[in-house]
Design a protein around this motif. Sequence first.
Motif, mmCIF file in Angstrom:
data_model
loop_
_atom_site.group_PDB
_atom_site.id
_atom_site.type_symbol
_atom_site.label_atom_id
_atom_site.label_comp_id
_atom_site.label_asym_id
_atom_site.label_seq_id
_atom_site.Cartn_x
_atom_site.Cartn_y
_atom_site.Cartn_z
ATOM 1 N N ASP A 198 0.836 -1.209 0.000
ATOM 2 C CA ASP A 198 0.000 0.000 0.000
ATOM 3 C C ASP A 198 0.865 1.251 0.000
ATOM 4 O OD1 ASP A 198 -2.523 -1.063 -0.054
ATOM 5 O OD2 ASP A 198 -2.734 -1.188 2.123
ATOM 6 N N SER A 199 1.905 1.218 0.859
ATOM 7 C CA SER A 199 2.673 2.452 1.064
ATOM 8 C C SER A 199 4.024 2.143 1.703
ATOM 9 C CB SER A 199 1.894 3.399 1.976
ATOM 10 O OG SER A 199 1.679 2.764 3.231
ATOM 11 N N ALA A 209 2.120 6.656 -0.434
ATOM 12 C CA ALA A 209 1.346 5.559 -1.022
ATOM 13 C C ALA A 209 1.473 5.588 -2.544
ATOM 14 C CB ALA A 209 -0.117 5.706 -0.624
#
Length: 504
Positions: A198-199, A209
Amino acid sequence: MAEPIRKIIIAGGGTAGWMSAAALKAGLGNTVDILLIESEDIGIIGVGEATIPTMRVFNEHIGVNEAEFIRATEATFKLGIEFRNWGHVGNRYFHPFGDYGAMHEGLAAHQIWRKLNAAGDDTPLEAYSLATQMAYAGKFFPPNPDPRSPMHDYSYAFHFDASLYAKFLRAHCEARGVRRRNAKISGVNLNSETGHIDSLTLDDDSVEAADFFIDCTGFRALLICGALKAGYTDWSDYLPVDRAWAMPTGKSVEFSPYTRSTAHAAGWQWRIPLQHRTGNGHVYSSRFMDDETARTVLLDNLDATPLKDPMLIRFTTGHRNRFWEKNCICVGLSSGFLEPLESTSINFIQLGIIRLLELFPSKEIDPFLRDEYNARTLDAYEKVRDFIVLHYRLNSRDEPLWRYCADMPIPEDLAYKMELYRRRGEVILRKYDHFAEPSWVSIYNGQGMIADAYDPLADRVPTDTLRELMQKRRETIGQIVAQLPRHAEFIAKHCPSENFMKTA
Ligand code: FAD
């Protein structure tokens, strides 16, 4: 309708990171936001100074002016690699970026050479390679794009300063809208449902992100291995070198338009002339030589004054099991390393990123495209591995490393290729084989594997006709080489760096 990728994060700002950024920007334009995160505190590996001719295609693709690139990176020209003491002590041969002459009545030049050789002509094959003769004479001139020109059938690559190349590409990319952050990545945050990244968390606690990630964190492989556990296949049974001492020296008197590779007792040494200095390194196997001895071997075999202490680099030859995993690909040293003998790593960076553009995903990641990417990349790795293994295999040296290499089990396909060459001088090329027929011929012949027989079709043409043809090629090469400028003269006229002028 699949949702498009809007943002990509490139983790790492070495050669791989900035080449990826430049190629993605050239390929995707402003449709995707590109952020590169690198840590100046960690720095880059800073070795990787020799390339193969595909580098020129890459520079063209990203819109870089060649002379500008050469000046900015202290680059020189490379017509191939000179091998010393490979095969046996005292041996010398050249792997040129070019062929040994045009086909004649369906016959490859090396087949014609083999027929004349069988008839008692002891002219070495190298005499028919323009790139080799130019290199040995210390001359350089770019090939003529007109296929009818005798100056057409060779190519060239570059030697350059890897740190300066990253800097050069950074300026190129930032001018085109690539964003950069100087920060240390301290965490990789995975989606609990999909397992995708995601990040990334940075050391100032900020979070970045993206939809897709490119791991260019070098041997650390922070995303693809650290977080996504993509695994690694160790090829050190085939390629047993695992360490290198690297160090720059001042500019040598000999300013050659080629890389020199000199075999030693437990590995080999590179010598790479740049405009402002010479790059040197001793690559060796720690199974067969201790670090201190290896360091001494390097220091004892330099031809100019050291500029820094030698730096020790450890590696394991092999590749990542999955080059694309979830929403992340790895490019550069994070994807694997085959050792630098044929200068292929930077080319793998180029291939990796171009392949991503060919199979560019949407946010959902089609597993079919991912698998295709992984299969093509593995195939390319295996082909280059086999070409490098050939250099180690063909030897009659007497030290333990070389005896091991002469007897080690080799990949089945390489064994098959070698057998075909031994019987008939036939070079077989497969899909994704990277090196062309003359490259394979140069290694086979250079390391003493002369084909048992030549193509019988050569007997359709009278020996005298073939002799005349080859004699003419030699004469033409001699006339061309005599007229060409020396490597240093060509650089001074067309693309000198400030340092080159100071040290000329
Ligand atoms: P690196 O240069 O190591 O860059 C990694 C980047 O990731 C850096 O910017 C670093 O700051 C960043 N990073 C790492 N961790 C973090 C973190 N936690 N947070 C933020 N950033 C992070 N290739 C050739 O083509 N020709 C050659 O002649 C050649 N010779 C070589 C000789 C040796 C001995 C070795 C080991 C390699 C050689 N190579 C050669 C390979 C070449 O050096 C690499 O392919 C090339 O430099 C790419 O390196 P990289 O960008 O993957 O890694």
